[in-house]
Design an enzyme around this catalytic site. Structure first.
Site, mmCIF file in Angstrom:
data_model
loop_
_atom_site.group_PDB
_atom_site.id
_atom_site.type_symbol
_atom_site.label_atom_id
_atom_site.label_comp_id
_atom_site.label_asym_id
_atom_site.label_seq_id
_atom_site.Cartn_x
_atom_site.Cartn_y
_atom_site.Cartn_z
ATOM 1 C CG ASP A 249 38.893 38.487 50.033
ATOM 2 O OD1 ASP A 249 39.262 37.448 49.461
ATOM 3 O OD2 ASP A 249 37.843 39.086 49.745
ATOM 4 C CE LYS A 271 40.843 37.872 43.835
ATOM 5 N NZ LYS A 271 40.427 36.742 44.675
ATOM 6 C CG MET A 384 40.372 48.547 44.973
ATOM 7 S SD MET A 384 39.783 47.010 44.227
ATOM 8 C CE MET A 384 38.058 47.433 43.878
#
Length: 468
Positions: A249, A271, A384
């Site tokens: 990742d 991502k 996030m």
């Protein structure tokens, strides 16, 4: 990496040693053991040098050093007690494009000599790049205790069979697994240690005859932790060293990637918010593809695979495809970053529960249960959430959380560049605008304890406090 590590073949190569004292004697002994054709430039030498000269094991050049002596020389070592002479040798070697080492003068070295553990043909070199040779020696002593003396014999025996194994097993991955099975999961090493090489070779032949190539590999979902490579579990490190293919990742730190086996195929499937380099469907397809080719695949995920890492989705895909998999947990950012920031998630006086949520979805949705999230006596950890910080702040205050509730934003958690910004809930949006990503939001009274627990903060962490 300041130096590229190599082991040099000196057999029948010309090596020039400048110096004839005790330090030069130690260098000469190692060079002769390595098979070098040794020429010694010194007007005076120790008695041991005289023995080597008499036995024609080394050639004595009883003159002062001259650059002309470098002709045809593979490498040169300067081991005199005259720093100026050593530097003269180094500059002449540089001009002649010849490797040179000047003892105890790192600035005059084009190569360095590491502390060595010799279990020939197994050799382990430890180097401090010339900065702390005593520390390198102490590390060598620790490793010496871990390596059995018979390991060199095991390597030599395996070397005699290497060609036959290569002819029998055509693929590199199959040969690697064969040798791993032999060394780690059989009695081969025990037979060698006891001196029964016949039994060791018999076992090797049996396993080679019985070896079956794998038609399907496996996938290991590995938690890479929040960034600091020191937080990897032992099982995670072992999985990275065993993997043929590693899909990683964007949040996996460079330090963790350095622990992946050097010859493994590395594929970025990162991502980040607003920038999906590889779609999840493509990642799923890659996992299945490589495993079906018989590869050992490590799916390396930031934090923990089962904490906002979509590990459950990938496991379901692997299960549907009939591919064996296992999961190695990692330290989630919510645990690691807050600990490094000195913020306890629970506290008897301030928080009896902690909630972990993501903030990148549509926060207007009722599924978030704002009344629950805004409850007192709890800690809210938001992954996030910097892009939606204004909405988070507005909704929490609207549903009863005090506007003065302490908040923190932890950026680059657990890494040397970690920063921690603190303030109050009504300031969350402005704090988020200034925060570097990836970032973690912490909301709750426990944030106020950070000042009291300042002794626990990492020295690399930087704190900026919003104006009240």
């Amino acid at each position: 990496m300041n130096h590229y590590p190599i082991f040099t073949q000196l057999h029948q190569r010309k090596v020039l040693l400048v110096g004839g004292g005790q330090v030069a004697e130690r260098k000469a002994s190692a060079l002769l053991q390595a098979g070098a054709q040794l020429k010694v430039v010194a007007q005076q030498t120790t008695s041991r040098f005289q023995d080597w000269f008499a036995a024609q094991q080394a050639e004595h050049i009883a003159t002062e050093f001259s650059p002309a002596l470098l002709s045809g020389v593979f490498l040169v070592v300067a081991a005199t007690n005259d720093p100026a002479l050593n530097r003269q040798v180094f500059l002449a070697a540089e001009a002649a494009a010849t490797f040179c080492n000047c003892v105890d003068q790192p600035a005059c070295c084009s190569f360095i000599v590491p502390a060595l553990i010799d279990r020939s043909p197994i050799q382990v070199a430890i180097s401090s790049g010339g900065h702390a040779p005593v520390l390198a020696r102490l590390i060598r002593q620790q490793i010496e205790k871990l390596l059995p003396f018979s390991i060199g014999k095991a390597a030599a025996l395996a070397g005699r069979w290497r060609t036959q194994v290569k002819q029998t097993l055509q693929h590199l991955s199959e040969r690697r697994r064969f040798w791993e099975q032999l060394f780690q999961h059989s009695r081969f090493s025990q037979f060698v240690a006891s001196g029964d090489e016949k039994a060791a070779e018999s076992l090797l032949q049996q396993q080679l005859n019985a070896h079956q190539p794998l038609t399907q590999g496996e996938v290991v979902l590995v938690g890479a932790g929040p960034g600091d490579a020191g937080l990897l579990t032992l099982h995670a490190l072992q999985a990275l060293q065993a993997a043929d293919v590693v899909l990683y990742d964007a949040l996996v730190s460079a330090e963790v990637l350095e622990l992946v086996r050097r010859d493994a195929l590395r594929i970025s499937v990162g991502k980040r918010c607003g920038n999906h380099q590889v779609q999840q469907q493509q990642t799923n397809e890659l996992l299945v593809k490589w495993a079906q080719q018989g590869k050992r695949v490590a799916r390396l995920k930031g934090g923990d695979p089962f904490v906002f890492g979509r590990g459950g989705e990938e496991c379901a895909v692997l299960q549907a495809a009939g591919i064996p998999f296992r999961v190695i947990p990692g330290i989630s950012a919510g645990l690691g970053a807050t600990a490094y920031a000195g913020i306890p998630l629970t506290h008897r006086d301030y928080a009896q529960s902690v909630l972990f949520i993501t903030g990148h979805q549509q926060l207007a949705a009722q599924s978030h249960g704002w009344h629950t999230l805004a409850g007192a006596q709890q800690t809210l950890v938001i992954y996030m959430g910097t892009l939606t910080a204004a909405e988070i702040s507005r909704q929490l205050i609207a549903h009863g959380r005090a506007a003065t509730t302490p908040v923190a934003i932890i950026s680059q958690g657990t890494l040397p560049q970690q920063t921690v910004s603190t303030g109050q809930l009504h300031q969350l949006a402005s704090l988020a605008q200034q925060a570097a990503t990836p970032a973690l939001i912490v909301i709750g009274e426990v944030v106020s304890l950070r000042q009291q627990l300042a002794w626990f903060q990492t020295s690399s962490a930087h704190e900026s406090v919003a104006a009240a």
